[in-house]
Design a protein around this motif. Structure first.
Motif, PDB file in Angstrom:
ATOM      1  N   SER A   7       9.359 -57.647  36.234  1.00 45.83           N
ATOM      2  CA  SER A   7      10.345 -57.143  35.409  1.00 45.83           C
ATOM      3  C   SER A   7      11.001 -56.198  35.780  1.00 45.83           C
ATOM      4  O   SER A   7       9.631 -55.055  36.685  1.00 45.83           O
ATOM      5  N   ARG A   8      11.889 -55.691  35.657  1.00 51.75           N
ATOM      6  CA  ARG A   8      12.541 -54.385  35.979  1.00 51.75           C
ATOM      7  C   ARG A   8      13.287 -53.791  34.951  1.00 51.75           C
ATOM      8  O   ARG A   8      14.062 -54.472  33.994  1.00 51.75           O
ATOM      9  N   ARG A   9      13.104 -52.625  34.188  1.00 52.45           N
ATOM     10  CA  ARG A   9      13.487 -51.841  33.257  1.00 52.45           C
ATOM     11  C   ARG A   9      15.489 -51.277  33.808  1.00 52.45           C
ATOM     12  O   ARG A   9      15.210 -51.433  35.125  1.00 52.45           O
ATOM     13  N   LEU A  10      16.518 -51.728  33.174  1.00 57.41           N
ATOM     14  CA  LEU A  10      17.613 -51.213  33.280  1.00 57.41           C
ATOM     15  C   LEU A  10      17.680 -49.690  33.405  1.00 57.41           C
ATOM     16  O   LEU A  10      18.142 -49.716  32.585  1.00 57.41           O
ATOM     17  N   THR A  11      17.573 -48.917  33.698  1.00 52.54           N
ATOM     18  CA  THR A  11      17.116 -47.520  34.074  1.00 52.54           C
ATOM     19  C   THR A  11      18.751 -47.287  34.486  1.00 52.54           C
ATOM     20  O   THR A  11      18.879 -46.181  33.890  1.00 52.54           O
ATOM     21  N   GLU A  12      18.839 -48.078  35.274  1.00 51.61           N
ATOM     22  CA  GLU A  12      21.235 -47.441  35.809  1.00 51.61           C
ATOM     23  C   GLU A  12      21.748 -47.636  33.775  1.00 51.61           C
ATOM     24  O   GLU A  12      22.749 -47.069  34.058  1.00 51.61           O
ATOM     25  N   LYS A  13      21.650 -48.574  32.607  1.00 55.38           N
ATOM     26  CA  LYS A  13      21.512 -48.865  31.837  1.00 55.38           C
ATOM     27  C   LYS A  13      21.569 -48.313  30.464  1.00 55.38           C
ATOM     28  O   LYS A  13      22.192 -47.777  30.002  1.00 55.38           O
ATOM     29  N   PHE A  14      20.096 -47.527  30.281  1.00 54.26           N
ATOM     30  CA  PHE A  14      19.615 -47.032  29.657  1.00 54.26           C
ATOM     31  C   PHE A  14      18.124 -45.785  30.211  1.00 54.26           C
ATOM     32  O   PHE A  14      18.157 -45.837  31.159  1.00 54.26           O
ATOM     33  N   ALA A  15      18.415 -44.601  28.975  1.00 53.73           N
ATOM     34  CA  ALA A  15      17.764 -43.196  29.898  1.00 53.73           C
ATOM     35  C   ALA A  15      16.200 -43.314  28.830  1.00 53.73           C
ATOM     36  O   ALA A  15      15.932 -44.633  28.339  1.00 53.73           O
ATOM     37  N   ASP A  16      15.810 -42.525  29.729  1.00 56.67           N
ATOM     38  CA  ASP A  16      13.760 -42.770  29.584  1.00 56.67           C
ATOM     39  C   ASP A  16      13.420 -42.478  27.720  1.00 56.67           C
ATOM     40  O   ASP A  16      13.496 -43.347  27.683  1.00 56.67           O
ATOM     41  N   THR A  17      14.772 -41.882  27.434  1.00 58.90           N
ATOM     42  CA  THR A  17      14.308 -41.688  25.982  1.00 58.90           C
ATOM     43  C   THR A  17      14.729 -42.586  24.923  1.00 58.90           C
ATOM     44  O   THR A  17      14.076 -43.092  24.101  1.00 58.90           O
ATOM     45  N   ASP A  18      15.244 -44.124  25.713  1.00 60.14           N
ATOM     46  CA  ASP A  18      15.483 -44.810  24.577  1.00 60.14           C
ATOM     47  C   ASP A  18      14.485 -46.102  25.294  1.00 60.14           C
ATOM     48  O   ASP A  18      14.300 -47.049  24.521  1.00 60.14           O
ATOM     49  N   PHE A  19      13.867 -46.108  25.724  1.00 60.65           N
ATOM     50  CA  PHE A  19      12.599 -46.667  26.522  1.00 60.65           C
ATOM     51  C   PHE A  19      11.706 -46.552  25.883  1.00 60.65           C
ATOM     52  O   PHE A  19      10.430 -47.143  25.060  1.00 60.65           O
ATOM     53  N   GLU A  20      11.306 -45.074  26.101  1.00 63.21           N
ATOM     54  CA  GLU A  20      10.495 -44.269  24.901  1.00 63.21           C
ATOM     55  C   GLU A  20       9.805 -45.005  23.721  1.00 63.21           C
ATOM     56  O   GLU A  20       8.288 -45.303  23.664  1.00 63.21           O
TER      57      GLU A  20
END
Length: 93
Positions: A7-20
């Motif tokens: 798996s890979r987080r879609l960091t190009e679409k979402f900010a770290d604060t979205d994942f937290e």
């Protein structure tokens, strides 16, 4: 049948604060899938945010169905590569 899931987080679409806020929910669901016998082994990736895991299911559709229950997947914040595995023939004489 076993599968390797990367798996890979879609960091190009979402900010770290979205994942937290999702991380505790993701961990809870991952524990449930482990307890149910779907996830056999799991690791965090060392090269980028995401995970690698060995899962067991009847077929790839069942793998996709279980992975879709992860909060990050349901939110469209993670991508999966699903690789079917077969026994290594080199150990058989």
């Amino acid at each position: 049948m076993q599968f390797l899931v990367i798996s890979r987080r879609l960091t190009e679409k979402f900010a770290d604060t979205d994942f937290e806020p999702m991380v505790p929910l993701e961990g809870a669901r991952a524990r449930e899938l482990y307890s149910a016998g779907f996830t056999r082994q799991i690791w965090h990736r060392g090269d980028q945010p995401g995970a690698c895991q060995i899962v067991e299911a009847e077929d790839i559709d069942a793998v996709r169905k279980n992975l879709a229950t992860l909060p990050l997947a349901a939110a469209g914040m993670i991508d999966f590569d699903i690789i079917p595995l077969k026994p290594y023939a080199g150990f058989n004489p």
